[in-house]
Write an enzyme that holds these catalytic residues in place. Structure first.
Site, PDB file in Angstrom:
ATOM      1  N   THR A  39      46.531  -1.100  14.454  1.00  0.00           N
ATOM      2  CA  THR A  39      45.529  -2.308  14.222  1.00  0.00           C
ATOM      3  C   THR A  39      44.441  -1.902  12.798  1.00  0.00           C
ATOM      4  O   THR A  39      44.855  -1.073  12.802  1.00  0.00           O
ATOM      5  CB  THR A  39      44.016  -1.709  15.509  1.00  0.00           C
ATOM      6  OG1 THR A  39      44.550  -1.589  16.590  1.00  0.00           O
ATOM      7  CG2 THR A  39      42.244  -2.302  15.244  1.00  0.00           C
ATOM      8  N   TYR A  40      44.437  -2.929  12.238  1.00  0.00           N
ATOM      9  CA  TYR A  40      43.505  -2.913  10.884  1.00  0.00           C
ATOM     10  C   TYR A  40      42.295  -2.880  10.851  1.00  0.00           C
ATOM     11  O   TYR A  40      41.248  -3.483  11.457  1.00  0.00           O
ATOM     12  CB  TYR A  40      44.251  -3.816   9.944  1.00  0.00           C
ATOM     13  CG  TYR A  40      46.097  -3.873   9.179  1.00  0.00           C
ATOM     14  CD1 TYR A  40      45.737  -3.245   8.061  1.00  0.00           C
ATOM     15  CD2 TYR A  40      46.776  -4.446  10.729  1.00  0.00           C
ATOM     16  CE1 TYR A  40      47.161  -3.325   8.189  1.00  0.00           C
ATOM     17  CE2 TYR A  40      47.735  -4.515  10.545  1.00  0.00           C
ATOM     18  CZ  TYR A  40      48.096  -3.244   9.142  1.00  0.00           C
ATOM     19  OH  TYR A  40      49.528  -3.435   8.686  1.00  0.00           O
TER      20      TYR A  40
END
Length: 178
Positions: A39-40
């Protein structure tokens, strides 16, 4: 926590099984396989796409970590960038903490990865959802980027891997595809 310079090359390849077999025949050590969900997050004070930075929360069967990647220090050949990683107990809690402080989740990258060590490198054979198959050859160093590049090129030749280095991250490749 660790802070090092990550020097890596990424190449799109159609033949992951052949590369895995070559690694085994050369005596590479198999580190294992995993499914990774990255998850960025983007910063409230700047756009990481513009500053060439990245902040991710990675979930694997081995645990969860938060990694900050600084701007690329080298644009040609293998890319080099500062990397700081900390282990955390929960991806959900890490994302909740970061979003509470102004960061926003911007994208998710999912991949199946098999990793090996060989010739002073870590080699990842990746199948990235929505992108295809890639090999990454990486060396972590405290300062000698030139020696790391030489090692990567040597291993690339031994494994008979051809193709152009892709400087973009999987996140950047997915965003370019949209």
């Amino acid at each position: 926590m660790s802070s090092v310079i990550e020097v890596e090359t990424k190449i799109a390849v159609p033949n992951i099984p052949e590369i895995a077999e070559r690694l085994r025949s050369l005596g590479a050590s198999y580190l294992g396989g995993s499914f990774q969900r990255d998850t960025y997050l983007n910063a409230p004070h700047c756009d990481y796409a513009e500053t060439d930075e990245a902040l991710r929360v990675r979930e694997t069967n081995a645990g969860v970590e938060i990694t900050y990647k600084g701007p690329k220090q080298q644009k040609s050949g293998a890319k080099a960038r500062t990397e700081i990683t900390v282990s955390v107990a929960s991806a959900e809690d890490a994302i909740r903490l970061l979003t509470a402080t102004g960061f926003n989740a911007s994208a998710i990258v999912k991949k199946e990865r098999e990793e090996y060590t060989y010739g002073g490198t870590t080699i990842a054979l990746d199948h990235v959802e929505g992108l295809g198959t890639y090999v990454e050859i990486e060396v972590l160093t405290e300062k000698d980027v030139s020696a790391a590049n030489t090692t990567i090129e040597s291993v690339k030749k031994e494994l008979n891997i051809s193709g152009d280095h892709i400087p973009e991250s999987y996140l950047e490749l997915l965003l370019m595809k949209e």
